[in-house]
Write a protein that holds these residues in place. Structure first.
Motif, PDB file in Angstrom:
ATOM      1  N   THR A  27     -32.448  15.152  24.056  1.00  0.00           N
ATOM      2  CA  THR A  27     -31.808  15.113  22.934  1.00  0.00           C
ATOM      3  C   THR A  27     -30.362  14.251  23.024  1.00  0.00           C
ATOM      4  O   THR A  27     -29.881  13.531  22.308  1.00  0.00           O
ATOM      5  N   MET A  28     -29.695  14.707  24.123  1.00  0.00           N
ATOM      6  CA  MET A  28     -28.326  14.182  24.511  1.00  0.00           C
ATOM      7  C   MET A  28     -28.574  12.496  24.782  1.00  0.00           C
ATOM      8  O   MET A  28     -27.701  11.771  24.296  1.00  0.00           O
ATOM      9  N   ASP A  29     -29.504  12.023  25.511  1.00  0.00           N
ATOM     10  CA  ASP A  29     -29.901  10.615  25.524  1.00  0.00           C
ATOM     11  C   ASP A  29     -30.165   9.745  24.284  1.00  0.00           C
ATOM     12  O   ASP A  29     -29.656   8.963  24.145  1.00  0.00           O
ATOM     13  N   SER A  30     -30.790  10.587  23.398  1.00  0.00           N
ATOM     14  CA  SER A  30     -31.263  10.129  22.214  1.00  0.00           C
ATOM     15  C   SER A  30     -29.804   9.688  21.427  1.00  0.00           C
ATOM     16  O   SER A  30     -29.856   8.603  20.859  1.00  0.00           O
ATOM     17  N   ILE A  31     -29.086  11.006  21.404  1.00  0.00           N
ATOM     18  CA  ILE A  31     -27.837  10.564  20.565  1.00  0.00           C
ATOM     19  C   ILE A  31     -27.046   9.662  21.197  1.00  0.00           C
ATOM     20  O   ILE A  31     -26.555   8.763  20.640  1.00  0.00           O
ATOM     21  N   ARG A  32     -27.082   9.269  22.552  1.00  0.00           N
ATOM     22  CA  ARG A  32     -26.190   8.417  22.896  1.00  0.00           C
ATOM     23  C   ARG A  32     -26.887   7.124  22.715  1.00  0.00           C
ATOM     24  O   ARG A  32     -25.971   6.191  22.554  1.00  0.00           O
TER      25      ARG A  32
END
Length: 73
Positions: A27-32
Motif C-alpha cells: 500500500t505504501m509503495d502504491s501511494i508513493r
C-alpha cells in the motif's frame, strides 16, 4: 497496558491489526508511485491531490512505527 478503542476508532484499529506487513508495504509503495506519477504529470506538491496522498502515506508510516514500537516493548 492494553488500550481500548470504541466506535469508529475501534473499527480503524481492527483494520490496522489485520493488515499484514506485506500489504502495508504494498500500500505504501502504491501511494508513493501515485505521488511520483502525479509529479511527472506536473502536479504541484501543494495541490489537494498530493496533500491527500501525503496524508494517506503518513497514516501508513504511523502504523509501521506503532508496530515497530510494539515489537521493541
Amino acid at each position: 497496558m492494553k488500550q481500548q478503542a470504541f466506535g469508529e476508532e475501534a473499527l480503524r484499529q481492527h483494520e490496522i491489526d489485520h493488515l499484514n506487513d506485506q500489504s502495508l508495504h504494498n500500500t505504501m509503495d502504491s501511494i508513493r508511485n501515485q505521488m511520483k506519477e502525479a509529479l511527472q504529470q506536473g502536479e504541484s506538491l501543494t495541490s489537494e491531490y498530493m496533500v491527500q496522498l501525503s496524508q494517506q502515506l503518513d497514516t501508513y508510516v504511523l502504523i509501521a512505527q506503532i508496530r515497530k514500537m510494539r515489537c521493541v516493548n
